[in-house]
Design a protein around this motif. Structure first.
Motif, PDB file in Angstrom:
ATOM      1  N   ALA A 191       0.837  -1.211   0.000  1.00  0.00           N
ATOM      2  CA  ALA A 191       0.000   0.000   0.000  1.00  0.00           C
ATOM      3  C   ALA A 191       0.868   1.255   0.000  1.00  0.00           C
ATOM      4  O   ALA A 191       0.603   2.208  -0.732  1.00  0.00           O
ATOM      5  CB  ALA A 191      -0.941  -0.012   1.201  1.00  0.00           C
ATOM      6  N   ALA A 192       1.922   1.255   0.813  1.00  0.00           N
ATOM      7  CA  ALA A 192       2.793   2.435   0.891  1.00  0.00           C
ATOM      8  C   ALA A 192       3.475   2.698  -0.451  1.00  0.00           C
ATOM      9  O   ALA A 192       3.605   3.845  -0.875  1.00  0.00           O
ATOM     10  CB  ALA A 192       3.830   2.243   2.002  1.00  0.00           C
ATOM     11  N   LEU A 193       3.910   1.637  -1.120  1.00  0.00           N
ATOM     12  CA  LEU A 193       4.579   1.801  -2.423  1.00  0.00           C
ATOM     13  C   LEU A 193       3.600   2.291  -3.496  1.00  0.00           C
ATOM     14  O   LEU A 193       3.999   2.980  -4.436  1.00  0.00           O
ATOM     15  CB  LEU A 193       5.207   0.475  -2.870  1.00  0.00           C
ATOM     16  N   ALA A 194       2.326   1.931  -3.334  1.00  0.00           N
ATOM     17  CA  ALA A 194       1.325   2.298  -4.346  1.00  0.00           C
ATOM     18  C   ALA A 194       0.888   3.755  -4.233  1.00  0.00           C
ATOM     19  O   ALA A 194       0.348   4.314  -5.176  1.00  0.00           O
ATOM     20  CB  ALA A 194       0.100   1.394  -4.204  1.00  0.00           C
ATOM     21  N   MET A 195       1.125   4.361  -3.063  1.00  0.00           N
ATOM     22  CA  MET A 195       0.550   5.689  -2.814  1.00  0.00           C
ATOM     23  C   MET A 195       1.575   6.808  -2.986  1.00  0.00           C
ATOM     24  O   MET A 195       2.777   6.584  -2.876  1.00  0.00           O
ATOM     25  CB  MET A 195      -0.036   5.719  -1.401  1.00  0.00           C
ATOM     26  N   GLU A 220       3.567  10.457  -2.040  1.00  0.00           N
ATOM     27  CA  GLU A 220       4.348  10.846  -0.861  1.00  0.00           C
ATOM     28  C   GLU A 220       3.480  11.213   0.345  1.00  0.00           C
ATOM     29  O   GLU A 220       3.858  10.976   1.483  1.00  0.00           O
ATOM     30  CB  GLU A 220       5.277  12.022  -1.202  1.00  0.00           C
ATOM     31  N   ASP A 221       2.317  11.824   0.084  1.00  0.00           N
ATOM     32  CA  ASP A 221       1.455  12.217   1.212  1.00  0.00           C
ATOM     33  C   ASP A 221       0.420  11.138   1.553  1.00  0.00           C
ATOM     34  O   ASP A 221      -0.523  11.387   2.294  1.00  0.00           O
ATOM     35  CB  ASP A 221       0.774  13.572   0.928  1.00  0.00           C
ATOM     36  N   GLY A 222       0.608   9.924   1.018  1.00  0.00           N
ATOM     37  CA  GLY A 222      -0.294   8.817   1.346  1.00  0.00           C
ATOM     38  C   GLY A 222      -0.035   8.294   2.748  1.00  0.00           C
ATOM     39  O   GLY A 222       1.057   8.466   3.289  1.00  0.00           O
ATOM     40  N   LYS A 223      -1.050   7.657   3.343  1.00  0.00           N
ATOM     41  CA  LYS A 223      -0.889   7.121   4.694  1.00  0.00           C
ATOM     42  C   LYS A 223      -1.571   5.761   4.847  1.00  0.00           C
ATOM     43  O   LYS A 223      -2.727   5.589   4.463  1.00  0.00           O
ATOM     44  CB  LYS A 223      -1.477   8.098   5.715  1.00  0.00           C
ATOM     45  N   VAL A 224      -0.825   4.825   5.416  1.00  0.00           N
ATOM     46  CA  VAL A 224      -1.377   3.510   5.770  1.00  0.00           C
ATOM     47  C   VAL A 224      -1.485   3.446   7.290  1.00  0.00           C
ATOM     48  O   VAL A 224      -0.480   3.672   7.971  1.00  0.00           O
ATOM     49  CB  VAL A 224      -0.427   2.358   5.358  1.00  0.00           C
ATOM     50  N   VAL A 225      -2.664   3.162   7.808  1.00  0.00           N
ATOM     51  CA  VAL A 225      -2.779   2.861   9.234  1.00  0.00           C
ATOM     52  C   VAL A 225      -2.701   1.343   9.362  1.00  0.00           C
ATOM     53  O   VAL A 225      -3.594   0.618   8.922  1.00  0.00           O
ATOM     54  CB  VAL A 225      -4.078   3.413   9.850  1.00  0.00           C
ATOM     55  N   ALA A 226      -1.585   0.866   9.910  1.00  0.00           N
ATOM     56  CA  ALA A 226      -1.290  -0.570   9.971  1.00  0.00           C
ATOM     57  C   ALA A 226      -1.628  -1.095  11.365  1.00  0.00           C
ATOM     58  O   ALA A 226      -1.084  -0.618  12.362  1.00  0.00           O
ATOM     59  CB  ALA A 226       0.176  -0.803   9.641  1.00  0.00           C
ATOM     60  N   CYS A 227      -2.548  -2.061  11.419  1.00  0.00           N
ATOM     61  CA  CYS A 227      -3.056  -2.556  12.702  1.00  0.00           C
ATOM     62  C   CYS A 227      -2.581  -3.978  12.982  1.00  0.00           C
ATOM     63  O   CYS A 227      -2.871  -4.897  12.205  1.00  0.00           O
ATOM     64  CB  CYS A 227      -4.576  -2.585  12.696  1.00  0.00           C
ATOM     65  N   ASP A 228      -1.876  -4.145  14.091  1.00  0.00           N
ATOM     66  CA  ASP A 228      -1.470  -5.490  14.519  1.00  0.00           C
ATOM     67  C   ASP A 228      -1.070  -5.387  15.988  1.00  0.00           C
ATOM     68  O   ASP A 228      -0.715  -4.322  16.464  1.00  0.00           O
ATOM     69  CB  ASP A 228      -0.285  -5.991  13.698  1.00  0.00           C
ATOM     70  N   ARG A 229      -1.138  -6.521  16.702  1.00  0.00           N
ATOM     71  CA  ARG A 229      -0.719  -6.443  18.105  1.00  0.00           C
ATOM     72  C   ARG A 229       0.543  -7.265  18.374  1.00  0.00           C
ATOM     73  O   ARG A 229       0.945  -7.432  19.508  1.00  0.00           O
ATOM     74  CB  ARG A 229      -1.860  -6.828  19.034  1.00  0.00           C
ATOM     75  N   ALA A 278       8.708   4.205   5.175  1.00  0.00           N
ATOM     76  CA  ALA A 278       8.247   4.071   6.567  1.00  0.00           C
ATOM     77  C   ALA A 278       7.434   5.290   7.013  1.00  0.00           C
ATOM     78  O   ALA A 278       6.519   5.167   7.835  1.00  0.00           O
ATOM     79  CB  ALA A 278       9.440   3.857   7.495  1.00  0.00           C
ATOM     80  N   HIS A 279       7.760   6.446   6.448  1.00  0.00           N
ATOM     81  CA  HIS A 279       7.035   7.670   6.851  1.00  0.00           C
ATOM     82  C   HIS A 279       5.561   7.649   6.410  1.00  0.00           C
ATOM     83  O   HIS A 279       4.763   8.440   6.898  1.00  0.00           O
ATOM     84  CB  HIS A 279       7.738   8.911   6.264  1.00  0.00           C
ATOM     85  N   LYS A 280       5.217   6.747   5.511  1.00  0.00           N
ATOM     86  CA  LYS A 280       3.817   6.671   5.073  1.00  0.00           C
ATOM     87  C   LYS A 280       3.006   5.675   5.905  1.00  0.00           C
ATOM     88  O   LYS A 280       1.806   5.539   5.706  1.00  0.00           O
ATOM     89  CB  LYS A 280       3.744   6.209   3.607  1.00  0.00           C
ATOM     90  N   ILE A 281       3.684   4.922   6.784  1.00  0.00           N
ATOM     91  CA  ILE A 281       2.997   3.853   7.523  1.00  0.00           C
ATOM     92  C   ILE A 281       2.972   4.174   9.015  1.00  0.00           C
ATOM     93  O   ILE A 281       4.004   4.376   9.643  1.00  0.00           O
ATOM     94  CB  ILE A 281       3.688   2.484   7.293  1.00  0.00           C
ATOM     95  N   GLU A 282       1.755   4.220   9.539  1.00  0.00           N
ATOM     96  CA  GLU A 282       1.578   4.490  10.966  1.00  0.00           C
ATOM     97  C   GLU A 282       1.162   3.177  11.613  1.00  0.00           C
ATOM     98  O   GLU A 282       0.036   2.717  11.446  1.00  0.00           O
ATOM     99  CB  GLU A 282       0.474   5.538  11.074  1.00  0.00           C
ATOM    100  N   LEU A 283       2.093   2.558  12.334  1.00  0.00           N
ATOM    101  CA  LEU A 283       1.801   1.267  12.967  1.00  0.00           C
ATOM    102  C   LEU A 283       1.071   1.488  14.280  1.00  0.00           C
ATOM    103  O   LEU A 283       1.524   2.251  15.128  1.00  0.00           O
ATOM    104  CB  LEU A 283       3.110   0.496  13.211  1.00  0.00           C
ATOM    105  N   ARG A 284      -0.068   0.834  14.442  1.00  0.00           N
ATOM    106  CA  ARG A 284      -0.802   0.885  15.717  1.00  0.00           C
ATOM    107  C   ARG A 284      -0.733  -0.498  16.346  1.00  0.00           C
ATOM    108  O   ARG A 284      -1.439  -1.415  15.920  1.00  0.00           O
ATOM    109  CB  ARG A 284      -2.264   1.272  15.480  1.00  0.00           C
ATOM    110  N   LEU A 285       0.123  -0.613  17.348  1.00  0.00           N
ATOM    111  CA  LEU A 285       0.301  -1.899  18.040  1.00  0.00           C
ATOM    112  C   LEU A 285      -0.778  -2.040  19.104  1.00  0.00           C
ATOM    113  O   LEU A 285      -0.613  -1.591  20.236  1.00  0.00           O
ATOM    114  CB  LEU A 285       1.673  -1.929  18.708  1.00  0.00           C
ATOM    115  N   ALA A 286      -1.901  -2.616  18.732  1.00  0.00           N
ATOM    116  CA  ALA A 286      -3.038  -2.760  19.649  1.00  0.00           C
ATOM    117  C   ALA A 286      -4.029  -3.711  19.009  1.00  0.00           C
ATOM    118  O   ALA A 286      -3.837  -4.132  17.863  1.00  0.00           O
ATOM    119  CB  ALA A 286      -3.698  -1.397  19.856  1.00  0.00           C
TER     120      ALA A 286
END
Ligand code: CA
Length: 219
Positions: free
Chosen positions: A77-81, A83-92, A110-118
């Motif tokens: 997803a990050a590669l497809a978007m 520079e101002d694209g954002k992936v909210v990545a969900c995993d615990r 990495a700057h396009k991916i916001e990892l939410r560890l929860a």
């Protein structure tokens, strides 16, 4: 009735040999993940390429990745978007996602991916509470099957009209068509497929790619 081809190993290899254009870091991550436990949780490279194609066709800029594992689909997803694209990545899982972060950095996205560890359901609820309903372009659901219906409902809330939810493993190695299958997840996935079939809030296509991928577009 014309039906989808049965892909022999030779034909699948032909398909890859004659169409795959995989980013080198995706290749590296896929090869590394193949050496790890639960390696079959990773999506196939042709599926990844299809998702890149779809995200670019849609002009997606804001996506959800529900179930990160070692990060292949988030990286897709990050590669497809842009520079101002954002992936909210969900995993615990902190261990898998540590690997994921390494490869996201290596690919320079990495700057396009916001990892939410929860717990992903909590993350989705927080996004909704934060006023982000109706703002996402795309959601990829590939986590615990028991919660597929909940991930779907929350994704639908978070998506804009015309946004797409892609749900992985809907053919479950073919087991969904076997009423006597002894895997507890099989009837869960079957019920999910049935519910979606009649859901008037989306239009639908179930693709026989990899382990089965349903695309649902929010009406
Ligand atoms: Ca999967």
């Amino acid at each position: 009735m014309n039906k989808t081809l049965n892909l022999t190993p030779e034909l699948y290899q032909y398909l890859l040999d004659n169409s795959l254009r995989e980013h080198p870091v995706l290749t590296e991550l896929r090869q590394f993940t193949a050496t790890q436990r639960a390696a079959n949780m990773q999506i196939s490279p042709d599926q990844g390429q299809f998702m890149i194609w779809l995200l670019q066709l849609m002009g997606a800029k804001k996506t959800l990745d529900i179930g990160v594992f070692t990060g292949y689909s988030s990286l897709v997803a990050a590669l497809a978007m842009p520079e101002d694209g954002k992936v909210v990545a969900c995993d615990r899982n902190p261990d898998c996602t540590k690997i994921a972060r390494e490869y996201w950095q290596k690919a320079g996205v990495a700057h396009k991916i916001e990892l939410r560890l929860a717990d992903a359901l909590d993350t989705l609820d927080k996004l909704i509470a934060n006023g982000e309903a109706g703002t996402f372009d795309f959601s990829f659901i590939d986590a615990d099957k028991r919660n597929y219906i909940n991930y779907f409902e929350k994704s639908l809330t978070l998506l804009r009209t015309g946004g797409v939810i892609a749900i992985d493993n809907v053919l479950w190695s073919g087991r969904v068509a076997d009423p006597d299958d002894d895997d507890k997840r099989t009837p869960v996935i079957h019920e999910f497929n049935e519910a979606l079939h009649h859901d008037k809030r989306v239009d639908l296509s179930l693709l026989a790619i990899a382990d089965g991928l349903t695309l649902a577009r929010k009406l």
